[in-house]
Design a protein around this motif. Structure first.
Motif, PDB file in Angstrom:
ATOM      1  N   ASP A   1      14.475   8.638   2.698  1.00 39.99           N
ATOM      2  CA  ASP A   1      14.677   7.340   2.057  1.00 39.99           C
ATOM      3  C   ASP A   1      15.203   6.296   3.030  1.00 39.99           C
ATOM      4  O   ASP A   1      15.833   5.316   2.626  1.00 39.99           O
ATOM      5  CB  ASP A   1      15.629   7.483   0.861  1.00 39.99           C
ATOM      6  CG  ASP A   1      15.013   8.313  -0.250  1.00 39.99           C
ATOM      7  OD1 ASP A   1      13.881   7.994  -0.659  1.00 39.99           O
ATOM      8  OD2 ASP A   1      15.645   9.286  -0.685  1.00 39.99           O
ATOM      9  N   GLY A   2      14.951   6.515   4.301  1.00 41.69           N
ATOM     10  CA  GLY A   2      15.393   5.560   5.293  1.00 41.69           C
ATOM     11  C   GLY A   2      16.884   5.640   5.565  1.00 41.69           C
ATOM     12  O   GLY A   2      17.574   6.561   5.110  1.00 41.69           O
ATOM     13  N   LEU A   3      17.389   4.671   6.295  1.00 44.43           N
ATOM     14  CA  LEU A   3      18.793   4.704   6.699  1.00 44.43           C
ATOM     15  C   LEU A   3      19.759   4.534   5.534  1.00 44.43           C
ATOM     16  O   LEU A   3      20.941   4.869   5.664  1.00 44.43           O
ATOM     17  CB  LEU A   3      19.071   3.624   7.755  1.00 44.43           C
ATOM     18  CG  LEU A   3      18.975   4.081   9.211  1.00 44.43           C
ATOM     19  CD1 LEU A   3      17.580   4.617   9.534  1.00 44.43           C
ATOM     20  CD2 LEU A   3      19.347   2.962  10.178  1.00 44.43           C
ATOM     21  N   ASP A   4      19.274   4.029   4.396  1.00 39.91           N
ATOM     22  CA  ASP A   4      20.146   3.882   3.234  1.00 39.91           C
ATOM     23  C   ASP A   4      20.264   5.164   2.419  1.00 39.91           C
ATOM     24  O   ASP A   4      21.047   5.222   1.462  1.00 39.91           O
ATOM     25  CB  ASP A   4      19.646   2.748   2.329  1.00 39.91           C
ATOM     26  CG  ASP A   4      20.033   1.371   2.869  1.00 39.91           C
ATOM     27  OD1 ASP A   4      20.896   1.314   3.770  1.00 39.91           O
ATOM     28  OD2 ASP A   4      19.475   0.372   2.384  1.00 39.91           O
TER      29      ASP A   4
ATOM     30  N   SER B   1       9.476  -1.116   7.746  1.00 36.57           N
ATOM     31  CA  SER B   1       8.940  -0.189   6.755  1.00 36.57           C
ATOM     32  C   SER B   1       8.536   1.138   7.402  1.00 36.57           C
ATOM     33  O   SER B   1       8.446   1.257   8.629  1.00 36.57           O
ATOM     34  CB  SER B   1       7.718  -0.806   6.071  1.00 36.57           C
ATOM     35  OG  SER B   1       6.648  -0.925   7.010  1.00 36.57           O
ATOM     36  N   LYS B   2       8.235   2.100   6.551  1.00 39.33           N
ATOM     37  CA  LYS B   2       7.712   3.372   7.031  1.00 39.33           C
ATOM     38  C   LYS B   2       6.398   3.151   7.777  1.00 39.33           C
ATOM     39  O   LYS B   2       6.133   3.827   8.780  1.00 39.33           O
ATOM     40  CB  LYS B   2       7.498   4.337   5.864  1.00 39.33           C
ATOM     41  CG  LYS B   2       7.010   5.710   6.286  1.00 39.33           C
ATOM     42  CD  LYS B   2       6.829   6.645   5.099  1.00 39.33           C
ATOM     43  CE  LYS B   2       6.359   8.024   5.552  1.00 39.33           C
ATOM     44  NZ  LYS B   2       6.142   8.935   4.404  1.00 39.33           N
ATOM     45  N   GLN B   3       5.573   2.212   7.325  1.00 36.26           N
ATOM     46  CA  GLN B   3       4.315   1.921   8.012  1.00 36.26           C
ATOM     47  C   GLN B   3       4.569   1.539   9.472  1.00 36.26           C
ATOM     48  O   GLN B   3       3.848   1.983  10.372  1.00 36.26           O
ATOM     49  CB  GLN B   3       3.593   0.779   7.304  1.00 36.26           C
ATOM     50  CG  GLN B   3       2.311   0.331   8.004  1.00 36.26           C
ATOM     51  CD  GLN B   3       1.174   1.329   7.843  1.00 36.26           C
ATOM     52  OE1 GLN B   3       0.631   1.476   6.757  1.00 36.26           O
ATOM     53  NE2 GLN B   3       0.814   2.021   8.925  1.00 36.26           N
ATOM     54  N   LYS B   4       5.600   0.752   9.737  1.00 38.96           N
ATOM     55  CA  LYS B   4       5.903   0.340  11.107  1.00 38.96           C
ATOM     56  C   LYS B   4       6.312   1.544  11.952  1.00 38.96           C
ATOM     57  O   LYS B   4       5.924   1.651  13.121  1.00 38.96           O
ATOM     58  CB  LYS B   4       6.989  -0.727  11.116  1.00 38.96           C
ATOM     59  CG  LYS B   4       7.181  -1.369  12.495  1.00 38.96           C
ATOM     60  CD  LYS B   4       8.096  -2.562  12.409  1.00 38.96           C
ATOM     61  CE  LYS B   4       8.213  -3.257  13.770  1.00 38.96           C
ATOM     62  NZ  LYS B   4       6.964  -3.915  14.179  1.00 38.96           N
ATOM     63  N   VAL B   5       7.077   2.443  11.365  1.00 40.08           N
ATOM     64  CA  VAL B   5       7.484   3.652  12.085  1.00 40.08           C
ATOM     65  C   VAL B   5       6.270   4.520  12.397  1.00 40.08           C
ATOM     66  O   VAL B   5       6.113   5.028  13.520  1.00 40.08           O
ATOM     67  CB  VAL B   5       8.530   4.444  11.261  1.00 40.08           C
ATOM     68  CG1 VAL B   5       8.795   5.812  11.893  1.00 40.08           C
ATOM     69  CG2 VAL B   5       9.816   3.640  11.142  1.00 40.08           C
ATOM     70  N   LEU B   6       5.379   4.688  11.413  1.00 43.22           N
ATOM     71  CA  LEU B   6       4.169   5.485  11.641  1.00 43.22           C
ATOM     72  C   LEU B   6       3.273   4.848  12.692  1.00 43.22           C
ATOM     73  O   LEU B   6       2.705   5.549  13.541  1.00 43.22           O
ATOM     74  CB  LEU B   6       3.407   5.668  10.334  1.00 43.22           C
ATOM     75  CG  LEU B   6       4.097   6.505   9.259  1.00 43.22           C
ATOM     76  CD1 LEU B   6       3.258   6.525   7.983  1.00 43.22           C
ATOM     77  CD2 LEU B   6       4.369   7.912   9.734  1.00 43.22           C
TER      78      LEU B   6
ATOM     79  N   MET C   1       0.845  -1.199   0.000  1.00 41.67           N
ATOM     80  CA  MET C   1       0.000   0.000   0.000  1.00 41.67           C
ATOM     81  C   MET C   1       0.882   1.251   0.000  1.00 41.67           C
ATOM     82  O   MET C   1       1.755   1.399   0.835  1.00 41.67           O
ATOM     83  CB  MET C   1      -0.915   0.014   1.220  1.00 41.67           C
ATOM     84  CG  MET C   1      -1.883   1.190   1.253  1.00 41.67           C
ATOM     85  SD  MET C   1      -2.880   1.216   2.763  1.00 41.67           S
ATOM     86  CE  MET C   1      -3.777  -0.316   2.593  1.00 41.67           C
ATOM     87  N   LYS C   2       0.663   2.148  -0.982  1.00 38.12           N
ATOM     88  CA  LYS C   2       1.492   3.337  -1.086  1.00 38.12           C
ATOM     89  C   LYS C   2       0.969   4.487  -0.243  1.00 38.12           C
ATOM     90  O   LYS C   2       1.750   5.276   0.297  1.00 38.12           O
ATOM     91  CB  LYS C   2       1.596   3.770  -2.549  1.00 38.12           C
ATOM     92  CG  LYS C   2       2.381   2.803  -3.421  1.00 38.12           C
ATOM     93  CD  LYS C   2       2.542   3.352  -4.828  1.00 38.12           C
ATOM     94  CE  LYS C   2       3.380   2.422  -5.680  1.00 38.12           C
ATOM     95  NZ  LYS C   2       3.556   2.960  -7.061  1.00 38.12           N
ATOM     96  N   GLU C   3      -0.365   4.614  -0.136  1.00 42.04           N
ATOM     97  CA  GLU C   3      -0.945   5.719   0.621  1.00 42.04           C
ATOM     98  C   GLU C   3      -2.114   5.232   1.454  1.00 42.04           C
ATOM     99  O   GLU C   3      -2.735   4.210   1.161  1.00 42.04           O
ATOM    100  CB  GLU C   3      -1.416   6.839  -0.322  1.00 42.04           C
ATOM    101  CG  GLU C   3      -0.307   7.604  -0.994  1.00 42.04           C
ATOM    102  CD  GLU C   3      -0.830   8.821  -1.728  1.00 42.04           C
ATOM    103  OE1 GLU C   3      -2.078   8.980  -1.832  1.00 42.04           O
ATOM    104  OE2 GLU C   3      -0.012   9.623  -2.196  1.00 42.04           O
TER     105      GLU C   3
ATOM    106  N   GLY D   1       5.179   1.458   2.192  1.00 39.52           N
ATOM    107  CA  GLY D   1       5.993   0.259   2.037  1.00 39.52           C
ATOM    108  C   GLY D   1       7.477   0.508   1.965  1.00 39.52           C
ATOM    109  O   GLY D   1       8.275  -0.446   1.948  1.00 39.52           O
ATOM    110  N   LYS D   2       7.875   1.770   1.928  1.00 35.16           N
ATOM    111  CA  LYS D   2       9.302   2.088   1.835  1.00 35.16           C
ATOM    112  C   LYS D   2      10.030   1.557   3.067  1.00 35.16           C
ATOM    113  O   LYS D   2       9.572   1.708   4.193  1.00 35.16           O
ATOM    114  CB  LYS D   2       9.507   3.596   1.716  1.00 35.16           C
ATOM    115  CG  LYS D   2      10.964   4.013   1.564  1.00 35.16           C
ATOM    116  CD  LYS D   2      11.101   5.505   1.367  1.00 35.16           C
ATOM    117  CE  LYS D   2      10.602   5.932   0.003  1.00 35.16           C
ATOM    118  NZ  LYS D   2      10.850   7.364  -0.273  1.00 35.16           N
ATOM    119  N   ILE D   3      11.178   0.944   2.852  1.00 36.20           N
ATOM    120  CA  ILE D   3      11.952   0.391   3.959  1.00 36.20           C
ATOM    121  C   ILE D   3      12.796   1.505   4.582  1.00 36.20           C
ATOM    122  O   ILE D   3      13.678   2.077   3.949  1.00 36.20           O
ATOM    123  CB  ILE D   3      12.850  -0.767   3.489  1.00 36.20           C
ATOM    124  CG1 ILE D   3      11.988  -1.889   2.909  1.00 36.20           C
ATOM    125  CG2 ILE D   3      13.698  -1.289   4.649  1.00 36.20           C
ATOM    126  CD1 ILE D   3      10.948  -2.438   3.859  1.00 36.20           C
TER     127      ILE D   3
END
Length: 303
Positions: A60-63, A29-34, A1-3, A19-21
């Protein structure tokens, strides 16, 4: 899911790139952080509210690029509280304030992973409500040395009846915090912190130092009192850190320092809610009543 459209306290938020890691290790993922910041809001907000922010962002995350941002962008919605202050050169800077659960979730959606806050609160930003010592281990990451320093300072403050709290930073060390009545300037608070740190450096010169240059510390633990200054920030309790496995800065009860396996990154996204399910925030009532700085100075003058 993007949004995902989300309604939070009458605010409509569109959460994006879910879904961004953000943490490749261990694939968070970003979802987990949110989800984390949405759920931790009631515990974290008393430590966040009314304090200007220095936001550590990682779109863009830690990378990807990780950077600090003090100025609130113009595109922030008007329901995100802000305060305009002056830089050292006199130019204005507009800081964001995180005063609601909706604001916390909005900022997390803007890839603010770590929240760094002032030691003072609006409207009295010139008068800090806490004094802080930052204890970081020397090379070799000897956390036991940090624990011993924390306990020694705690025992000293106990003898003069001054309250002090301890928090893992989620990085490598510990923060010790004395809650204060917000009646004294940063210069006064920093001077008191220097006196306390100097007492330990003088009595145990082979263990502790006030040297700011790493090459001069020679394996000694640096008692950093210099964060007690106007405009300086420290990691907010319950903030994620931008490190692998998403460690979290967590206030502790003092006896927890001696638990097996305790270190600065003990708590993270995988275990923080298990901890909070077993006990409430040790700093839930921490700031009140604050300590009187003048009384602290009287008490330490005999040492």
């Amino acid at each position: 899911m993007k949004e995902k459209n989300y309604k939070f306290n009458n605010r409509k938020l569109t959460l994006s790139n879910l879904g961004k890691i953000f943490f490749p290790v261990p694939n968070y993922s970003k979802q987990k952080v949110l989800d984390y910041y949405r759920n931790i809001g009631p515990v974290m907000l008393p430590h966040l509210a009314h304090r200007p922010l220095n936001m550590q962002r990682a779109p863009d995350g830690l990378d990807g690029d990780i950077f600090y941002q003090q100025a609130a962008p113009d595109y922030f919605p008007d329901w995100i509280d802000t305060i305009t202050l002056s830089r050292a050169d006199g130019s204005p800077i507009r800081h964001a304030l995180c005063n609601s659960s909706a604001a916390l979730l909005y900022l997390a959606n803007q890839a603010v992973l770590s929240f760094h806050t002032w030691l003072s609160k609006t409207p009295d930003l010139g008068y800090p409500d806490k004094l802080i010592f930052d204890l970081d281990p020397p090379p070799g990451n000897n956390f036991d040395l940090v624990v011993q320093a924390a306990v020694n300072i705690k025992n000293f403050l106990d003898r003069i009846s001054v309250r002090c709290g301890v928090m893992t930073t989620g990085s490598s060390g510990l923060h010790l915090v004395i809650p204060l009545l917000p009646r004294f300037s940063f210069d006064q608070v920093r001077d008191t912190a220097r006196k306390i740190a100097s007492c330990f450096a003088r009595k145990s010169p082979l263990q502790y130092t006030l040297e700011t240059l790493k090459e001069k510390r020679k394996g000694r633990l640096y008692l950093d009192y210099t964060r007690n200054a106007y405009g300086q920030t420290t990691i907010c309790p319950y903030s994620i850190r931008t490190l692998p496995r998403a460690p979290i800065a967590v206030p502790l009860d003092w006896h927890e320092l001696h638990k097996p396996g305790m270190d600065s990154q003990k708590y993270n996204l995988s275990n923080i809610f298990r901890r909070l399910g077993q006990k409430e925030d040790p700093w839930k009532h921490f700031y009140k009543p604050g300590e009187d700085l003048m009384e602290i100075n009287k008490k330490i003058s005999v040492f």
